[in-house]
Write an enzyme that holds these catalytic residues in place. Structure first.
Site, short mmCIF file in Angstrom:
data_model
loop_
_atom_site.label_atom_id
_atom_site.label_comp_id
_atom_site.label_asym_id
_atom_site.label_seq_id
_atom_site.Cartn_x
_atom_site.Cartn_y
_atom_site.Cartn_z
N CYS A 135 0.89 -1.38 -0.05
CA CYS A 135 0.03 -0.01 -0.09
C CYS A 135 0.93 1.16 -0.03
CB CYS A 135 -0.93 -0.14 1.09
SG CYS A 135 -0.36 0.23 2.73
N CYS A 136 0.19 2.41 -0.33
CA CYS A 136 0.70 3.88 -0.33
C CYS A 136 1.96 3.69 -1.34
CB CYS A 136 1.34 4.01 1.24
SG CYS A 136 1.89 5.79 1.45
N ILE A 137 3.12 3.89 -0.85
CA ILE A 137 4.33 4.21 -1.98
C ILE A 137 5.03 2.77 -2.10
CG2 ILE A 137 6.01 4.72 -0.09
CD1 ILE A 137 6.02 6.25 -3.40
N PRO A 157 3.92 -0.06 -3.31
CA PRO A 157 3.76 -0.32 -4.86
C PRO A 157 4.81 -0.37 -6.02
CG PRO A 157 1.43 0.08 -4.01
CD PRO A 157 2.35 0.79 -3.02
#
Ligand SMILES: *[C@@H]1O[C@H](CO)[C@@H](O)[C@H](O)[C@H]1NC(C)=O
Ligand SMILES: CC(=O)N[C@H]1CO[C@H](CO)[C@@H](O)[C@@H]1O
Length: 254
Positions: free
Chosen positions: A163-165, A167
């Site tokens: 999640c968030c950055i 990926p």
């Protein structure tokens, strides 16, 4: 003689099957999930609320969790009151142990063979300590254990949640995959890191636009992603989006 031997073989075969079914049922009930942390705190480590949301949703869904982090120095330590770097530096594993309440192992010990799935919360640690995305952008280097772990789970067709950055790690290590970091447009400050979507395309992966209360599942690669704090929004929406991501990961566990 012949008869009883056959009976014995048959009985043990049945026992074997019963045993195998019991094992299968129990592994379906409690998936073993590895969570990979990158420090403690949004600006230099794991985003604490994302990590916590992942752990809450995993336990609520009956998963058995083990936590890991690389035993390396942080890129730097950020004083979170003003966002300025401070000294002395800290160790990623030692800081991550705060979130793990002490129960954590070095990432070098994580092997996909011992787990059903792996999940990476976000926070700048994913872009500063697990990779150099924050400094190098699409030319980033990925921590060798992070790269190995992603490739091992992917190769074993075991689901990966991010999640968030975080990926960007999958986009770099597993090119051709589909991930979301939210939107590619800032939308009046809703998506302050919107340019990340373009970076994913430049790393030969595909960005899928999703809202913060949604997740995207790349079924071919078994990668499930949700934007989380890429979005400037309320904590409960982050929590709910992560809930979908965790459920998506667990639904792909065989
Ligand atoms: C953290 O930042 C605040 C605000 O700038 C400052 O007052 C404080 O001294 C800093 N603390 C450390 C330990 O650097
Ligand atoms: C200080 C330090 O070692 N930082 C590291 C954080 O992680 C990235 C990716 O592995 C390294 O390149 C940095 O050197």
């Amino acid at each position: 003689m012949f008869c009883s031997k056959t009976a014995f073989l048959t009985r043990s075969a049945v026992q074997c099957r019963v045993h195998a079914n019991a094992l299968h049922a129990s592994s379906a009930l409690s998936a073993k999930v590895a969570v990979v942390l990158s420090g403690c705190g949004v600006y230099d480590g794991s985003e604490v609320h994302e990590a916590s949301a992942i752990l809450v949703h995993l336990s609520r869904n009956g998963a058995e969790v083990s936590m890991f982090a690389p035993d390396i120095d942080q890129m730097h330590v950020v004083n979170h009151t003003k966002g300025e770097p401070m000294e002395p530096n800290r160790n990623v594993l030692v800081e991550s142990a705060r979130i793990a309440r002490g129960k954590i192992d070095a990432l070098s010990k994580l092997q996909a063979s011992g787990f059903d799935a792996v999940i990476f919360p976000g926070g700048f640690g994913a872009a500063k300590n697990l990779s150099t995305f924050a400094v190098d952008g699409t030319a980033m280097k990925v921590n060798p254990d992070v790269e190995r772990v992603l490739k091992e789970f992917h190769g074993a067709k075991k689901p990966i949640g991010l999640c968030c950055i975080a990926p960007v790690l999958a986009a770099k290590v597993l090119p051709g995959c589909e991930v979301t970091v939210g939107s590619d447009q800032e939308e009046r400050g809703k998506w302050p890191y919107a340019e990340t979507a373009g970076a994913i395309g430049s790393m030969d992966s595909t960005h899928i636009k999703k809202d913060v209360t949604e997740c995207h599942t790349d079924t071919a690669n078994k990668i499930v992603t949700t934007p989380a704090f890429m979005c400037e929004t309320a904590f409960h929406k982050i929590f709910d989006g992560i809930g979908l991501m965790v459920k998506g990961v667990l639904s792909l566990v065989k």
